[in-house]
Design a protein around this motif. Structure first.
Motif, PDB file in Angstrom:
ATOM      1  N   SER A 262       0.826  -1.200   0.000  1.00  0.00           N
ATOM      2  CA  SER A 262       0.000   0.000   0.000  1.00  0.00           C
ATOM      3  C   SER A 262       0.862   1.252   0.000  1.00  0.00           C
ATOM      4  O   SER A 262       1.651   1.462   0.922  1.00  0.00           O
ATOM      5  N   PRO A 263       0.729   2.102  -1.012  1.00  0.00           N
ATOM      6  CA  PRO A 263       1.503   3.346  -1.046  1.00  0.00           C
ATOM      7  C   PRO A 263       1.030   4.348  -0.003  1.00  0.00           C
ATOM      8  O   PRO A 263       1.757   5.262   0.371  1.00  0.00           O
ATOM      9  N   ASN A 264      -0.215   4.191   0.475  1.00  0.00           N
ATOM     10  CA  ASN A 264      -0.782   5.146   1.427  1.00  0.00           C
ATOM     11  C   ASN A 264      -0.639   4.708   2.881  1.00  0.00           C
ATOM     12  O   ASN A 264      -1.019   5.448   3.796  1.00  0.00           O
ATOM     13  N   LYS A 265      -0.126   3.484   3.092  1.00  0.00           N
ATOM     14  CA  LYS A 265       0.081   2.973   4.450  1.00  0.00           C
ATOM     15  C   LYS A 265      -1.187   3.077   5.300  1.00  0.00           C
ATOM     16  O   LYS A 265      -1.189   3.579   6.417  1.00  0.00           O
ATOM     17  N   GLU A 266      -2.295   2.584   4.753  1.00  0.00           N
ATOM     18  CA  GLU A 266      -3.552   2.662   5.477  1.00  0.00           C
ATOM     19  C   GLU A 266      -3.555   1.726   6.685  1.00  0.00           C
ATOM     20  O   GLU A 266      -2.874   0.705   6.708  1.00  0.00           O
ATOM     21  N   THR A 267      -4.359   2.105   7.683  1.00  0.00           N
ATOM     22  CA  THR A 267      -4.477   1.288   8.880  1.00  0.00           C
ATOM     23  C   THR A 267      -5.243   0.009   8.557  1.00  0.00           C
ATOM     24  O   THR A 267      -6.290   0.046   7.898  1.00  0.00           O
ATOM     25  N   LEU A 268      -4.730  -1.114   9.024  1.00  0.00           N
ATOM     26  CA  LEU A 268      -5.368  -2.401   8.757  1.00  0.00           C
ATOM     27  C   LEU A 268      -6.300  -2.770   9.908  1.00  0.00           C
ATOM     28  O   LEU A 268      -5.983  -2.555  11.074  1.00  0.00           O
ATOM     29  N   GLN A 269      -7.415  -3.356   9.558  1.00  0.00           N
ATOM     30  CA  GLN A 269      -8.390  -3.752  10.570  1.00  0.00           C
ATOM     31  C   GLN A 269      -9.054  -5.054  10.167  1.00  0.00           C
ATOM     32  O   GLN A 269      -9.500  -5.204   9.028  1.00  0.00           O
TER      33      GLN A 269
ATOM     34  N   VAL B 284      -3.064  -6.368  -5.381  1.00  0.00           N
ATOM     35  CA  VAL B 284      -2.535  -6.005  -6.693  1.00  0.00           C
ATOM     36  C   VAL B 284      -2.779  -7.151  -7.666  1.00  0.00           C
ATOM     37  O   VAL B 284      -2.439  -8.308  -7.381  1.00  0.00           O
ATOM     38  N   CYS B 285      -3.350  -6.846  -8.824  1.00  0.00           N
ATOM     39  CA  CYS B 285      -3.621  -7.855  -9.848  1.00  0.00           C
ATOM     40  C   CYS B 285      -2.316  -8.309 -10.496  1.00  0.00           C
ATOM     41  O   CYS B 285      -1.443  -7.487 -10.814  1.00  0.00           O
ATOM     42  N   VAL B 286      -2.149  -9.617 -10.683  1.00  0.00           N
ATOM     43  CA  VAL B 286      -0.959 -10.168 -11.338  1.00  0.00           C
ATOM     44  C   VAL B 286      -1.394 -11.089 -12.472  1.00  0.00           C
ATOM     45  O   VAL B 286      -2.459 -11.709 -12.406  1.00  0.00           O
ATOM     46  N   CYS B 287      -0.555 -11.175 -13.498  1.00  0.00           N
ATOM     47  CA  CYS B 287      -0.903 -11.952 -14.694  1.00  0.00           C
ATOM     48  C   CYS B 287      -0.018 -13.170 -14.902  1.00  0.00           C
ATOM     49  O   CYS B 287      -0.256 -13.956 -15.825  1.00  0.00           O
ATOM     50  N   SER B 288       1.012 -13.348 -14.071  1.00  0.00           N
ATOM     51  CA  SER B 288       1.926 -14.475 -14.262  1.00  0.00           C
ATOM     52  C   SER B 288       2.592 -14.834 -12.949  1.00  0.00           C
ATOM     53  O   SER B 288       2.614 -14.042 -11.997  1.00  0.00           O
ATOM     54  N   ALA B 289       3.161 -16.047 -12.920  1.00  0.00           N
ATOM     55  CA  ALA B 289       3.881 -16.495 -11.729  1.00  0.00           C
ATOM     56  C   ALA B 289       5.105 -15.624 -11.496  1.00  0.00           C
ATOM     57  O   ALA B 289       5.456 -15.309 -10.356  1.00  0.00           O
ATOM     58  N   ALA B 290       5.768 -15.207 -12.584  1.00  0.00           N
ATOM     59  CA  ALA B 290       6.962 -14.368 -12.466  1.00  0.00           C
ATOM     60  C   ALA B 290       6.621 -13.033 -11.811  1.00  0.00           C
ATOM     61  O   ALA B 290       7.363 -12.534 -10.955  1.00  0.00           O
ATOM     62  N   GLU B 291       5.481 -12.456 -12.208  1.00  0.00           N
ATOM     63  CA  GLU B 291       5.066 -11.179 -11.632  1.00  0.00           C
ATOM     64  C   GLU B 291       4.732 -11.337 -10.154  1.00  0.00           C
ATOM     65  O   GLU B 291       5.100 -10.493  -9.321  1.00  0.00           O
TER      66      GLU B 291
END
Length: 254
Positions: free
Chosen positions: A147-154, A171-178
């Motif tokens: 998270s770029p915004n460092k939001e509080t987790l709950q 974050v969406c990923v399209c491959s195992a490498a990613e």
């Protein structure tokens, strides 16, 4: 080092747990007694006790044969996820170079490669896959490393999918490498930002897969399955791990 897999069906039936052990040090070169490996059994005789004790696991391997965990414990995870199961893989052990390699490279790469190989082979089903990464500090704090915004987790309870972490970045990923790149980057961030206590910081890397149960229909029910790789800090005291112990029962299995 120990690896534990927990399969939880979406219908909330009984859980299936398998435990594998990787002996990092050769049995004949230990300071805590003598070890003898017999298949899936470890016979241990301490230096102060002549009576040997036996411990049985689903799989026992050495550092030289650690990759054999793939066929016995890791490969079946793909089948479970594709069947709609939530799977948790817990990895823990006293920090060594070999334990670090297993946690940072070998095991995550194998599991992610299996998962994406399966999704690619299913030509009639389109999968949406995302990843998330949480770091747990010894004081009980939790940080979202993606998270770029460092939001509080709950931690909250969703009426359909159960326990979820509100504010967690996926974050969406399209491959195992990613997916592996995200995992590697976050693990390196932990070591860089918390160099003095990195060995006492646990982490949770989650991979969520979603797909339509009836892809031929415009509107279809969606199946959601999750793979969670939980790296438990090793070589720390109970006090150091109180944050991880508090959070792990809720977050390791959903």
């Amino acid at each position: 080092m120990a690896t534990t897999t927990i399969n939880t069906p979406i219908c909330r039936a009984a859980e299936t747990v398998k435990v594998g052990v990787v002996l990092i040090t050769s049995p004949e070169h230990t300071d805590c007694g003598a070890f003898a490996v017999e298949g899936c059994k470890i016979n241990h005789k301490s230096a102060t006790n002549k009576e040997a004790k036996s411990f049985t696991f689903d799989q026992v391997v050495t550092a030289d044969t650690a990759e054999s965990l793939h066929s016995e414990l890791l490969q079946p995870l793909t089948e479970s996820i594709s069947s709609g199961y939530n799977v948790s893989l817990l990895m823990c052990g006293t920090p060594t170079d070999m334990v670090g390699t297993l946690m940072d490279k070998i095991i995550p790469r194998q599991v992610l490669s299996n998962l994406f190989s399966f999704t690619i082979s299913q030509e009639t089903t389109e999968y949406f896959i995302s990843v998330s990464f949480i770091q747990f500090y010894p004081d009980g704090a939790a940080v979202d490393l993606l998270s770029p915004n460092k939001e509080t987790l709950q931690l909250v309870t969703h009426p359909v999918i159960g326990s979820v972490v509100e504010g967690l970045c996926e974050v969406c990923v399209c491959s195992a490498a990613e997916a592996c790149d995200f995992y590697k980057t976050c693990r390196e961030t932990i070591k860089t930002n918390t160099e003095e206590i990195s060995s006492r910081c646990s982490s949770l890397f989650s991979v969520t897969a979603e797909w339509k149960l009836h892809p031929e229909q415009v509107e279809s029910d969606v199946c959601r399955s999750k793979l969670q790789l939980f790296s438990l800090a090793g070589g720390a005291s109970k006090t150091d791990l109180r944050g991880s112990v508090t959070l792990s029962p809720d977050l390791s299995v959903t």
